[in-house]
Design a protein around this motif. Structure first.
Motif, mmCIF file in Angstrom:
data_model
loop_
_atom_site.group_PDB
_atom_site.id
_atom_site.type_symbol
_atom_site.label_atom_id
_atom_site.label_comp_id
_atom_site.label_asym_id
_atom_site.label_seq_id
_atom_site.Cartn_x
_atom_site.Cartn_y
_atom_site.Cartn_z
ATOM 1 N N GLY A 194 68.385 33.187 38.931
ATOM 2 C CA GLY A 194 68.421 33.789 40.263
ATOM 3 C C GLY A 194 68.085 35.272 40.249
ATOM 4 N N LYS A 195 67.788 35.819 39.068
ATOM 5 C CA LYS A 195 67.415 37.239 39.011
ATOM 6 C C LYS A 195 66.042 37.421 39.635
ATOM 7 C CE LYS A 195 69.987 38.531 34.897
ATOM 8 N NZ LYS A 195 70.196 37.879 33.626
ATOM 9 N N LYS A 196 65.920 38.425 40.459
ATOM 10 C CA LYS A 196 64.611 38.768 41.000
ATOM 11 C C LYS A 196 63.791 39.356 39.852
ATOM 12 C CE LYS A 196 62.982 41.367 44.960
ATOM 13 N NZ LYS A 196 62.545 40.720 46.156
ATOM 14 N N LEU A 197 62.491 39.158 39.879
ATOM 15 C CA LEU A 197 61.689 39.565 38.725
ATOM 16 C C LEU A 197 60.366 40.171 39.170
ATOM 17 C CD1 LEU A 197 61.336 39.446 35.605
ATOM 18 C CD2 LEU A 197 60.406 37.148 35.887
ATOM 19 N N SER A 198 60.010 41.304 38.588
ATOM 20 C CA SER A 198 58.643 41.794 38.760
ATOM 21 C C SER A 198 58.094 42.160 37.387
ATOM 22 C CB SER A 198 58.581 42.988 39.716
ATOM 23 O OG SER A 198 59.518 43.971 39.360
ATOM 24 N N LEU A 199 56.829 41.804 37.172
ATOM 25 C CA LEU A 199 56.205 41.974 35.855
ATOM 26 C C LEU A 199 54.880 42.695 36.016
ATOM 27 C CD1 LEU A 199 56.632 38.332 34.402
ATOM 28 C CD2 LEU A 199 58.064 40.326 33.899
ATOM 29 N N GLU A 200 54.735 43.779 35.287
ATOM 30 C CA GLU A 200 53.463 44.497 35.281
ATOM 31 C C GLU A 200 52.972 44.464 33.841
ATOM 32 O OE1 GLU A 200 50.806 46.655 34.609
ATOM 33 O OE2 GLU A 200 52.020 48.450 34.933
ATOM 34 N N LEU A 201 51.938 43.657 33.598
ATOM 35 C CA LEU A 201 51.587 43.333 32.207
ATOM 36 C C LEU A 201 50.197 43.855 31.839
ATOM 37 C CD1 LEU A 201 53.047 39.726 32.482
ATOM 38 C CD2 LEU A 201 54.222 41.799 31.724
ATOM 39 N N GLY A 202 49.609 43.211 30.887
ATOM 40 C CA GLY A 202 48.368 43.740 30.326
ATOM 41 C C GLY A 202 47.158 43.548 31.211
ATOM 42 N N GLY A 203 46.033 43.988 30.709
ATOM 43 C CA GLY A 203 44.794 43.842 31.456
ATOM 44 C C GLY A 203 43.581 43.942 30.559
ATOM 45 N N LYS A 204 42.448 43.574 31.103
ATOM 46 C CA LYS A 204 41.162 43.756 30.421
ATOM 47 C C LYS A 204 40.183 44.004 31.557
ATOM 48 C CE LYS A 204 38.773 43.579 26.541
ATOM 49 N NZ LYS A 204 39.076 44.346 25.321
ATOM 50 N N SER A 205 40.312 45.177 32.142
ATOM 51 C CA SER A 205 39.705 45.387 33.457
ATOM 52 C C SER A 205 38.219 45.693 33.361
ATOM 53 C CB SER A 205 40.437 46.513 34.173
ATOM 54 O OG SER A 205 41.785 46.145 34.351
ATOM 55 N N ALA B 34 33.149 39.625 35.545
ATOM 56 C CA ALA B 34 34.334 40.458 35.802
ATOM 57 C C ALA B 34 35.587 39.586 35.872
ATOM 58 C CB ALA B 34 34.153 41.235 37.097
ATOM 59 N N ASN B 35 35.450 38.449 36.527
ATOM 60 C CA ASN B 35 36.628 37.581 36.697
ATOM 61 C C ASN B 35 36.849 36.642 35.513
ATOM 62 O OD1 ASN B 35 37.327 38.670 39.165
ATOM 63 N ND2 ASN B 35 36.104 37.200 40.334
ATOM 64 N N HIS B 36 35.982 36.750 34.511
ATOM 65 C CA HIS B 36 36.118 35.881 33.334
ATOM 66 C C HIS B 36 37.171 36.482 32.388
ATOM 67 C CE1 HIS B 36 34.993 33.195 30.083
ATOM 68 N NE2 HIS B 36 34.967 34.242 29.281
ATOM 69 N N THR B 37 38.400 36.380 32.784
ATOM 70 C CA THR B 37 39.511 36.918 32.004
ATOM 71 C C THR B 37 40.781 36.281 32.529
ATOM 72 O OG1 THR B 37 40.853 38.900 31.611
ATOM 73 C CG2 THR B 37 39.505 38.922 33.578
ATOM 74 N N ARG B 38 41.784 36.195 31.639
ATOM 75 C CA ARG B 38 43.043 35.636 32.152
ATOM 76 C C ARG B 38 43.866 36.698 32.870
ATOM 77 N NH1 ARG B 38 46.943 35.684 27.810
ATOM 78 N NH2 ARG B 38 46.123 37.098 26.239
ATOM 79 N N TYR B 39 43.451 37.937 32.717
ATOM 80 C CA TYR B 39 44.156 39.026 33.395
ATOM 81 C C TYR B 39 43.603 39.259 34.796
ATOM 82 C CZ TYR B 39 45.787 40.191 28.681
ATOM 83 O OH TYR B 39 46.362 40.163 27.436
ATOM 84 N N GLY B 40 44.185 40.217 35.486
ATOM 85 C CA GLY B 40 43.681 40.556 36.823
ATOM 86 C C GLY B 40 44.344 41.811 37.349
ATOM 87 N N LEU B 41 44.335 42.853 36.518
ATOM 88 C CA LEU B 41 45.056 44.041 36.951
ATOM 89 C C LEU B 41 44.175 44.950 37.813
ATOM 90 C CD1 LEU B 41 47.742 45.308 36.874
ATOM 91 C CD2 LEU B 41 47.235 46.354 34.679
ATOM 92 N N ALA B 42 43.026 45.349 37.299
ATOM 93 C CA ALA B 42 42.229 46.327 38.031
ATOM 94 C C ALA B 42 40.744 46.060 37.832
ATOM 95 C CB ALA B 42 42.581 47.734 37.542
ATOM 96 N N ALA B 43 39.943 46.748 38.631
ATOM 97 C CA ALA B 43 38.487 46.705 38.476
ATOM 98 C C ALA B 43 37.928 47.994 39.036
ATOM 99 C CB ALA B 43 37.904 45.512 39.224
ATOM 100 N N SER B 44 36.800 48.410 38.481
ATOM 101 C CA SER B 44 36.158 49.635 38.942
ATOM 102 C C SER B 44 34.712 49.272 39.234
ATOM 103 C CB SER B 44 36.284 50.658 37.816
ATOM 104 O OG SER B 44 35.861 51.900 38.213
ATOM 105 N N ILE B 45 34.202 49.711 40.397
ATOM 106 C CA ILE B 45 32.858 49.287 40.818
ATOM 107 C C ILE B 45 32.040 50.515 41.185
ATOM 108 C CG2 ILE B 45 31.567 47.979 42.567
ATOM 109 C CD1 ILE B 45 34.276 46.374 42.898
ATOM 110 N N TRP B 46 30.879 50.622 40.582
ATOM 111 C CA TRP B 46 30.039 51.806 40.829
ATOM 112 C C TRP B 46 28.739 51.386 41.472
ATOM 113 C CZ3 TRP B 46 31.751 56.800 39.496
ATOM 114 C CH2 TRP B 46 33.021 56.810 38.907
ATOM 115 N N SER B 47 28.543 51.838 42.710
ATOM 116 C CA SER B 47 27.303 51.592 43.440
ATOM 117 C C SER B 47 27.262 52.562 44.605
ATOM 118 C CB SER B 47 27.284 50.142 43.969
ATOM 119 O OG SER B 47 26.254 49.984 44.899
#
Ligand code: NAI
Length: 798
Positions: free
Chosen positions: A261-272, A419-432
């Motif tokens: 019943g503990k509330k949980l938030s997780l901020e984990l790894g990435g491969k952005s 870009a989406n070919h990863t199990r992570y999904g933390l961030a992305a940077s787009i230059w245009s």
């Protein structure tokens, strides 16, 4: 000493060291070792163990720190619990004044804290002075504001209680601020465990809490390693765990808290991903790469570590980048002209070295800046692998060091796919320079934070957090505050044991009895991909009324049926991309069609054991609820956050994707409607397991769906044993979120099984909702759980 002439000829940087005498004196005053901060005092550990804190740039001892035992953790939790009633009862304004006082004290000590952070972590003083510590102060100011406003802006919510917070070593004080400021603003008390490599600024912060006069026990700090963290996670009197760190430990914490019943938030790894289109400002993008992967020696969870470069400009861009790499200065982080400092610890350096070796073995071409590294300390040069395969180890694994991988793409579609070919999904940077292209790509990123023509921007007003295996929950902004609040209606739910079927006077349902006989006739089918389907097993089970009369047969769905349903749901991705207006139209149509057939559904419920009145009430409420979510479909929208720099920061509510829903027994039709409709209103597709006790109200529902223009695959219905199917859904990697309403043990096992892809879960913990009461069964909480916030930073100005 070089002569002035020589200096002018070489144009070399001279040393520009930041003074560290104040910090050295402070450390010397704690020569005997640091203690824990519990109940407002510095308290010796119950154990004897200490650990050494080392300056990673010079390999020198900085301090000895107590290794927290389970007893220490217990004392800290008790202190936090004791402080909670008074702290949470304070008017928000008074809490605001404490947070404001903390912010002021941090500002006064900015230089001290920057130097201490740099000594402890190895990051360049320029970063700790100009980025980390100012953001720490900003976080406390911003959340002083939330403390002021929480009662009015979050009416109907209260604090969660005692929060256990575990943070990593890459931004030691900033992560502390991200955790403590919102928790305190919302009225919680905390026990925080800093990372073993970098506990010193947290201990300096404890002193600041005392200076600011914070009541005893509101903030407690216990130092230690993973074992201390695990003791905090396991403590039964902790109401919430907030964790930032590796995905592996995040998974362990998900398992350890399952069913608690503990509330949980997780901020984990990435491969952005860091996407450079051919119409980008290439020089700007080169500076972007420097900030994306060489900021903090690449030890950044949202580091832009995968460079995706459009083919036509790849050579030119990489040439520019290579030249820029050569100008980076690696060295003593206390030197103000240094760009990159030390890696936090030898073990991390070895990890980076091993991964780089692997990258070379896999055939990647390694570019490293040709810079002189200091003889002592843990240093690694700025590095890039070019020509790597998207599926190579270095392309997939988080290196957590100053090492990027680069690959090329041809079309925007290919960029999105890579870009989406990863199990992570933390961030992305787009230059245009093409705003349409940049925003279209941003919308298609499976990531919680997207920076357009920028990278690694952070602010207290914007939420930060991941999709997929980068975790769940947000830190910062309005969305982050919800992680430290609990709706009042949840607190009023009855305890798990005696709660079943409270709402409608229906007896608790029995587990389905398997007949073992293949049934041919009158068996309610499953509904998968818009079609009726026989269960794979060929088996069905008998559905009985509450009085025991046989009502019919329902298919006994199995693993294979769930797989088919998930596949159908995955294919129906167009639903999430449809306009909210279009979704609303379909939902209104469902309501209309259910309304037209209300009598049939009432009859079904009466056959199950409802009184005529209860049946009518349930169907009527179901129709109203569908209208409600149809109305919300295009109104539960996002915000534009007021972040500090010249940005519009768009906080968009996005659907998770495929949501698994396990329905309760208490209200067979209304429970189904109350869970499925908010999920699809927000653009999710669902695989839903109706109440096993009485699935027929839901299996009848497919006729409504067929006549209401609901696209195939948006709602898939699999009947059968709830807990077994819940586990299958929880384990499925293509299921993005899971809502469970059933028994306490079923909730626990579903949460545990969800650790594989770290899907977001929302369970009733065995407590029954009164589905007829809107305050419990309908509203923004359902919509919030049906969405995840993506923050898109769009800079403006020439
Ligand atoms: P970690 O995840 O082990 O440590 C983070 C925090 O969790 C520390 O305070 C640690 O003491 C604590 N911890 C460790 N085991 C625990 C357990 N079983 N229960 C509760 N708390 C526990 O990260 P570590 O080992 O320092 O770094 C390893 C890798 O993790 C890095 O190379 C990087 O890939 C990743 N990482 C990611 C971070 C992020 O911000 N996403 C931050 C730090 C590390």
């Amino acid at each position: 000493m070089p002569t002035v002439k020589e200096i002018l000829q070489t144009m070399d940087y001279g040393p520009a060291p930041e003074a560290d005498n104040h910090v050295t004196a402070w450390l010397a005053s704690h020569e005997k070792g640091f203690k824990h901060f519990i109940g407002g005092s510095f308290v010796a550990s119950k154990g004897k163990d200490t650990f050494e804190v080392v300056n990673p740039a010079r390999d020198t001892l900085l301090a000895k720190v107590a290794a927290g035992t389970a007893e220490d953790v217990d004392a800290a939790v008790k202190a936090a619990r004791k402080a909670f009633p008074a702290w949470s009862a304070l008017p928000g304004h008074e809490r605001a004044r404490y947070l404001y006082a903390i912010a002021r004290h941090i500002q006064k000590r900015e230089r001290f804290l920057s130097v201490l952070e740099t000594l402890d972590n190895g990051k360049p003083i320029r970063e700790s002075r100009d980025i980390d510590i100012p953001l720490v102060a900003r976080h406390f100011y911003h959340h002083a504001g939330w403390a002021e406003l929480v009662e009015t802006e979050f009416a109907g919510y209260g604090p969660v209680g005692v929060c256990g917070q575990i943070i990593p070593w890459n931004f030691p004080l900033l992560m502390l601020a991200w955790k403590i400021a919102p928790a305190l603003a919302a009225g919680n008390t905390v026990v925080l465990k800093p990372a073993e490599f970098t506990p010193l600024t947290a201990l300096a912060f404890a002193e600041i809490c005392r200076e600011a006069g914070l009541p005893d026990g509101v903030v407690n700090i216990v130092t230690g390693d993973g074992a201390t963290g695990a003791a905090l996670v396991a403590h039964p009197d902790v109401d919430k765990i907030a964790f930032t760190g590796s995905t592996e430990v995040g998974r362990l914490i998900r398992q350890a808290t399952a069913g608690s019943g503990k509330k949980l938030s997780l901020e984990l790894g990435g491969k952005s991903p860091f996407i450079v289109y051919e119409d980008a400002d290439l020089d700007g993008a080169v500076e972007g790469v420097v900030d994306a992967i060489w900021f903090n020696q690449g030890q950044v969870c949202c580091a832009g570590s995968r460079l995706l470069i459009q083919e036509g400009i790849a050579e030119r861009f990489l040439g520019k980048l290579r030249r820029r790499m050569e100008t980076l200065r690696v060295g003593d982080p206390l030197d103000k002209s240094v760009d990159m400092g030390a890696i936090v610890a030898p073990v991390q350096l070895q990890r980076i070295q091993a991964l780089v070796k692997k990258g070379e073995e896999e055939g990647g071409t390694l570019w490293q800046a040709d810079c002189a590294l200091p003889a002592k300390g843990n240093f690694f040069p700025p590095s890039i692998f070019i020509d790597v395969e998207p599926s190579s180890t270095v392309s997939e694994v988080e290196i957590f060091g100053p090492v990027a991988v680069a690959m090329t793409f041809r079309t925007p579609d290919e960029a999105v796919q890579l870009a989406n070919h990863t199990r992570y999904g933390l961030a992305a940077s787009i230059w245009s320079e093409n705003i349409n292209r940049a925003l279209d790509t941003a919308a298609r990123m499976k990531a919680g934070v997207v920076w357009v023509n920028s990278t690694n921007l952070f602010d207290a007003a914007a939420g930060f957090g991941g999709y997929r295996e980068s975790g769940f929950g947000r830190e910062g902004g309005r969305e982050g505050l919800y992680e430290y609040l609990k709706p009042d209606w949840e607190k009023s739910l009855p305890a798990a044991e005696d709660s079943k079927a409270a709402a409608l006077g229906v007896a608790p349902a029995e587990a389905p009895a398997v007949t073992g006989l293949p049934s041919i006739d009158r068996t309610a089918k499953l509904f998968v991909g818009g079609k009726q389907a026989r269960p794979d097993s060929g088996y069905s089970y008998t559905v009985k009324s509450t009085a025991g009369a046989t009502l019919g047969q329902a298919g006994l769905g199995n693993r294979k049926d769930i797989r088919n349903a998930v596949e159908a749901a995955t294919k129906a991705g167009g639903w999430g991309a449809a306009t909210a207006h279009n979704r609303a139209q379909v939902l209104y149509y469902i309501a209309e069609n259910l309304s037209a057939r209300a009598a049939e559904f009432e009859q079904r419920l009466v056959s199950y054991g409802h009184s005529a009145k209860a049946a009518k009430a349930e169907v009527e409420k179901a129709v109203r609820r569908i209208f409600y979510y149809a109305a919300q479909a295009d109104k539960y929208d996002g915000r534009v956050h007021s972040t500090r720099s010249r940005n519009v920061t768009l906080a968009m509510n996005e659907p998770f994707g495929v949501v698994g829903i396990l329905c309760p027994d208490e209200a067979p039709l209304l429970g189904f409607v109350s869970l499925v409709l908010p999920a699809i209103a927000m653009g999710n597709r669902v695989v839903v397991v109706p109440s096993p006790a009485f699935p027929l109200a839901a299996t009848d529902f497919y006729q409504i769906l067929e006549t209401s223009d609901v696209p195939a695959g948006v709602i898939n219905i699999v009947t059968g044993a709830r807990d077994e199917l819940a586990k299958t859904l929880a384990e499925h990697d293509d299921v993005d979120a899971l809502w469970y309403h059933g028994s306490k043990s079923g909730a626990a096992s579903a949460e545990k099984a969800s650790a594989g892809n770290l899907k977001a879960t929302w369970t009733n913990q065995g407590r029954a909702i009164d589905w007829l009461r809107d305050a419990q069964a309908q509203g923004a909480d359902y919509l919030r759980h049906a969405t995840q916030v993506k923050n898109i930073w769009v800079p403006y100005g020439e």
